[in-house]
Every structure is written in C-alpha cells, then in structure tokens.
Design an enzyme around this catalytic site. Structure first.
Site, mmCIF file in Angstrom:
data_model
loop_
_atom_site.group_PDB
_atom_site.id
_atom_site.type_symbol
_atom_site.label_atom_id
_atom_site.label_comp_id
_atom_site.label_asym_id
_atom_site.label_seq_id
_atom_site.Cartn_x
_atom_site.Cartn_y
_atom_site.Cartn_z
ATOM 1 N N CYS A 17 0.988 -1.158 -0.023
ATOM 2 C CA CYS A 17 -0.059 -0.104 0.141
ATOM 3 C C CYS A 17 0.911 1.593 -0.058
ATOM 4 O O CYS A 17 1.494 1.555 -1.059
ATOM 5 C CB CYS A 17 -1.039 -0.119 1.195
ATOM 6 S SG CYS A 17 -2.663 0.879 0.718
ATOM 7 N N HIS A 27 -3.619 -5.062 0.143
ATOM 8 C CA HIS A 27 -3.123 -5.576 1.409
ATOM 9 C C HIS A 27 -2.987 -7.320 1.605
ATOM 10 O O HIS A 27 -4.138 -7.832 2.193
ATOM 11 C CB HIS A 27 -3.819 -5.113 2.920
ATOM 12 C CG HIS A 27 -3.695 -3.545 2.942
ATOM 13 N ND1 HIS A 27 -2.570 -3.059 3.785
ATOM 14 C CD2 HIS A 27 -4.320 -2.571 2.566
ATOM 15 C CE1 HIS A 27 -2.775 -1.827 3.732
ATOM 16 N NE2 HIS A 27 -3.716 -1.379 3.008
ATOM 17 N N GLU A 78 -1.465 -9.153 3.374
ATOM 18 C CA GLU A 78 -1.388 -9.655 4.864
ATOM 19 C C GLU A 78 -2.682 -9.856 5.540
ATOM 20 O O GLU A 78 -2.707 -10.780 6.593
ATOM 21 C CB GLU A 78 -0.628 -8.683 5.827
ATOM 22 C CG GLU A 78 -1.594 -7.610 6.147
ATOM 23 C CD GLU A 78 -1.521 -6.236 5.157
ATOM 24 O OE1 GLU A 78 -1.145 -6.622 4.030
ATOM 25 O OE2 GLU A 78 -1.608 -5.050 5.669
HETATM 26 N N1 GLN Z 1 -2.539 6.882 2.472
HETATM 27 C C1 GLN Z 1 -2.322 5.807 1.284
HETATM 28 C C2 GLN Z 1 -3.467 6.137 0.714
HETATM 29 O O1 GLN Z 1 -4.554 6.298 1.187
HETATM 30 C C3 GLN Z 1 -1.906 4.353 1.616
HETATM 31 C C4 GLN Z 1 -2.873 3.820 2.342
HETATM 32 C C5 GLN Z 1 -2.466 2.595 2.980
HETATM 33 O O2 GLN Z 1 -1.259 2.250 2.830
HETATM 34 N N2 GLN Z 1 -3.387 1.769 3.654
HETATM 35 O O3 GLN Z 1 -3.610 5.582 -0.539
#
Ligand code: GLN
Length: 556
Positions: free
Chosen positions: A381, A507, A509
């Site tokens: 992310c 994600h 994970e």
């Molecule tokens: N802050 C970034 C976004 O909103 C990444 C979000 C995250 O890592 N969950 O796109």
C-alpha cells in the site's frame, strides 16, 4: 439450534481474549462443527477505521470492505467460517442504528432506552449470526468486566439465555491469576472479584479460563472453583506461552477445554485431530533456515500496529521452515541515522501501509537502500506508493516526485487521489475498501508467486499510481505486474532487474494463514533466504556470517 458461547474478560485488558476465542473456534471446527465468530466492542467509534494505531493497533479489513477490530484477524487466521460486517459491532454502530430507527418513527412514540431498545439491538446482531448452517456462534465482548461501557452488552448476553434457553448458552470468562513474587504465590482474589462482578449483573460463568505465568495448583483451582461457583473441571489454566501463539490451542486441549464445551452444550462432535497444528509447531521448533526482515514503519514501536504483517511473515517462515527474525524499524530513525546503520544485515525489507507525512522520507530511503543493494523488497500500500516515488526521484530524475497526500502541489504528482475520492469529505468508511480483482502480467514475479492469472485482494486506500506517468515509468524499467481488470488502476509494480522487488497497492497480509502462507509473503521470504545464502557465500571472506547476525540482533 445454534448454540452460543460468550467470552468476557476480567481483571485487566490485553489478556488475549481474541486469540483464546479464535483458538476455541479452531478446536470446535476441528471437531467437525460449523462455527461463526463475532466481536462486540464497547467503544463509541462506529468502527476502528478512524482510530490511531496507538489507540487500537491495526485496522483489519474484510472482503466486504468493513474495517474491523484486529481480533477478527485472529478469527480469520484460525478458523474458516465466513466473516462479514455482521461479525464486528461497536456501541457506536448499535446506537446509530437505534437512533436511525427512532428518527424513522419505528418506536411508535415510546421513550427509547438502554433497556430494552439498546439491548434488543445487541441481541438482534447476535441472533443474526446463527442459522441452520451454524452449530456454534462465539461472541467475544471487548473490554473488561467492570467498565461502564460494557454494561449494555453484558446485560444483553444475560437476557439472551432467557430468550434461547440457558442450556444453549455458555458463558466463558477469561481472567488473570497473577503471581506475586514477594509472597511467592498465585493470587486468586482478582478472579474472585471479577466473577463476583459478573454474578452481580446476573451472569454465572460456566467456564473460567485463567491466564497465569505459573501453573495453578490443585488447591488454588479448588479455591477458585468454590469462590466462583463453578465445578473444578471448569477452571482451565492458560499459561503464558513465550515460544509461539500457536501453542495456545494445544494447551487448551491439554486442559480439556474442547471436551468440556462439547459436553456442556450437548454438541454432536467428532474426535479431535490437530496433527497438522502439531506439525506446524514441530516445524517452528526445528527451523532449517533463519532470515532477518526489517519492517520499516511509522509505528514500529507498537507491537499491534502491523499485526497481520508480522503474522504473515511468520506464516511464510512456517512455509519455508525458516525462523523469521523481525526487526521493527522506526522510519523516522532512518531519517536521523541513515539506512546503512539501521538496515545493514537484513535479508529483506518491507514497508507496510500508512498515512500522512511523518516518517515518509525514511521509508523512501529504505526503498532506495533495498533497490540499490539488491535486497528483496516488499512494499504494501503506502509501501508501493513509496517505491513509485523513490524510482521517479532517484532513477528517472523526476525531481519533487511525491504523493499528493503529502504534498498537494508536488511538481510530479506520481501518486494522486483516486477519481472516486475527489469529492469525499467524510473520513470514516470512505476509502477504496475491500476485495477487488487484480489481473496479473504473465511472467511477473507476482504471477509466479501466485501461480495464477488473476487474484482477489483487499484494499484500504485513497491514493493510487497516476496514469499520466505510466509510459515514462515503463520505459524506465518499472513493470506493471498487476492492474484492475479494466487496466485503469495499477495494483502491482516490480523491478525486473532486481532479485525480488514487488510492491502492491492492496493488503495481502489480510489473507495469510498459518497453514497457508500468502504466496507473495512466501515469495518474499524465499527470496530473503536466497539473499542470506548468497551473502554467506559471497561475503565469506569479508563479512563472517556471525558478525552479520550480531549486527542484526542489536536492532531487533
Ligand atoms: N495513505 C495511502 C492512501 O490512502 C496509503 C494507504 C495505506 O497504506 N493503507 O492511499
């Protein structure tokens, strides 16, 4: 008829109620029962999505996009029943729903009160979990007995047994039996008080699970049983496990818990087979490899902030029979001390998700270090967004490349807001959330790891790769290894000229399990093991392997 198990906690928080509930769910599933898990949280936030990791640890995202308590991660890793929005309610959600009903005039002019309206709402969300295809629902009540905000939940579960029959409900109370060094004794009084409080509310627990550092003697067990009004066999010891959380289910079995539950609820269950679990532990105790992985984040000091990431690294370790030593590195420390001092000696570097400005330059330095030194890199992310920014700045000469999240007027906004996010002002529950399909590019490291052409992964973000830069990046050697099926959103980037550099917008994970490591985590740890081997061979003269390990130890 669905049976209900309610798990409450007493004396102190952080007793591991989530892990214990998940372990019980797992044991009952292994006995052939169809189990559903639910968590009720007494705080007033509608969900943990807007809470700081310092307050609440990680936010766990489900397929349906709900942002939930991290205990749901334990449930999903230990059990196989489906999890959805219905599996996690907070006081905030309960009240919101009751107030909406009141606004619609559904209460026909009555005074709306905690009892019966709030408690009815709580009971209805518990009842929703049951059904013809469910043998047992395990509902964990967050917080500690004695908290003011837990009261409506405890009242609701008390009433619940009047509605469905006491024989169909089982109340389990997790409590602490502390060891007092000065007296050289275990102390049962806190447990007596906590159970006393439950009984005042009208709940007589059926089973007590006693967390302790030392074994509980027969005498103490009898004392607890007598004062808490339960049979001796219902006082279950759960001693601290310092080796692995995967010991918990086995120790509960040793103490007869699964059998007691089955008997007490009159369940038709087959005998227990947890051989795969025992094998897992055997593998953990006898690793064939060892690797050190640096997780570079903004909340590195908080053990729950990247919970599912740490667990997924362990799962990948189990997959490879490798002991994974995790170094939690604060990204702002890298800004102060430089990457060499903090990251040298690691065999893999992972930058997890995150929000906001703090520590981002440290993460960018970590990415650069991994890229230039050929150390396996896994970006998740924000970790992917950092990989893109770093490549733009340091390889492609895009000075001032940044995410508009951090720098609104960046000269090269290589990461920018998703179109659907442009007019969103509310913070809660408004990100791109939940499971989305991703098409994989043939021959990419991701496609190799997954051994698939397309996958479903969970998202939680507002920003994305800016398509205006796509051609430039591709020409400069970044590979778009995964996109949304319409090709519009970049979901995975890779560097072909690097031993293993994979960064994903989603994600992974949240979909890894102890006995089924996530393919990308398995790929990452596999590459890190290779890195360690190469270093041991290549650097045999210049850097003895022992020195390398020592260096890492100081950071772990
Ligand atoms: N802050 C970034 C976004 O909103 C990444 C979000 C995250 O890592 N969950 O796109």
């Amino acid at each position: 008829m669905t049976k209900h198990i309610f798990v409450t906690g007493g004396v102190v928080s952080s007793l591991g109620k989530g892990l214990t509930s998940a372990s019980i769910g797992m044991l009952l599933e292994q006995r052939g029962l169809r189990v559903r898990m639910q968590k009720l949280d007494p705080y007033i936030n509608v969900d943990p999505g807007t809470m700081s990791p310092y307050q609440h640890g990680e936010v766990y995202v489900l397929d349906d996009g709900s942002e939930t308590d991290l205990d749901l991660g334990h449930y999903e890793r230990f059990t196989s029943g489906p999890l959805s929005r219905d599996c996690n309610y907070t006081t905030g959600q309960i009240y919101l729903s009751v107030i909406e009903k009141e606004r619609r005039g559904q209460f026909l002019g009555k005074t709306v009160q905690v009892i019966p309206h709030i408690t009815n709402e709580i009971k209805s969300v518990i009842r929703k979990m049951g059904g013809d295809d469910v043998d047992v629902v395990i509902t964990e009540i967050g917080g500690t007995v004695g908290d003011i905000e837990s009261l409506p939940f405890l009242e609701a579960i008390r009433q619940f047994s009047l509605d469905v029959g006491r024989e169909n409900c089982l109340y389990m109370h997790l409590t602490l039996v502390p060891y007092l060094k000065a007296a050289d004794e275990l102390k049962t009084k806190p447990t007596q008080h906590s159970v006393g409080q439950l009984r005042e509310i009208g709940i007589q627990p059926d089973i007590l699970i006693c967390r302790c550092e030392r074994s509980i003697s027969r005498e103490d067990r009898e004392k607890i049983a007598l004062f808490c009004n339960v049979p001796g066999e219902a006082v279950i010891e759960e001693k601290d496990k310092d080796f692995s959380i995967y010991e918990v289910p086995l120790s509960l079995v040793d103490n007869g818990l699964d059998e007691l539950i089955v008997r007490r609820l009159g369940l038709q269950a087959k005998s227990l087979d947890i051989s795969r679990w025992s094998e897992l532990l055997h593998g953990l105790r006898n690793p064939r490899h060892e690797v050190s992985i640096a997780v570079v984040g903004k909340y590195a000091e908080h053990k729950d902030a990247y919970k599912s990431i740490y667990e997924s690294l362990d799962h990948a370790g189990i997959h490879h029979r490798a002991q994974v030593r995790i170094g939690r590195i604060q990204s702002s420390d890298i800004e102060r001390e430089g990457p060499e001092r903090l990251l040298a000696g690691y065999h893999g570097i992972l930058v997890p998700g995150g929000f906001g400005e703090r520590g981002i330059e440290g993460k960018l330095q970590a990415v650069r270090y991994a890229r230039e030194k050929g150390i396996p890199y896994f970006g998740i992310c924000l970790g992917m967004q950092c990989a893109v920014i770093e490549y733009g700045r340091n390889v492609m000469g895009l000075d001032g490349a940044h995410s508009t999240e951090v720098e609104k007027d960046a000269s090269h906004p290589v990461i920018c807001l998703l179109d659907e996010q442009r007019n969103v002002t509310d913070k809660g529950g408004t990100m791109r959330l939940g499971s989305m399909p991703c098409q994989l590019a043939a021959g990419s490291a991701a496609a190799t790891a997954y051994a698939a052409e397309s996958v479903q992964e969970r998202h939680r973000h507002r920003y994305e790769f800016n398509n205006e830069y796509r051609q430039q990046y591709e020409a400069a050697g970044m590979r778009f290894a995964g996109t949304s099926p319409d090709g519009k959103l970049v979901e995975i980037v890779e560097l072909a000229e690097h031993p293993w550099f994979v960064a994903v917008q989603f994600h992974p994970e949240f979909k890894s399990k102890p006995l089924q490591a996530h393919p990308l985590f398995a790929g990452f740890i596999g590459a890190s093991i290779e890195r360690r081997k190469r270093r041991a061979e290549g650097d045999a003269q210049s850097l003895p392997a022992a020195a390398e390990t020592e260096e890492v130890k100081s950071n772990v």
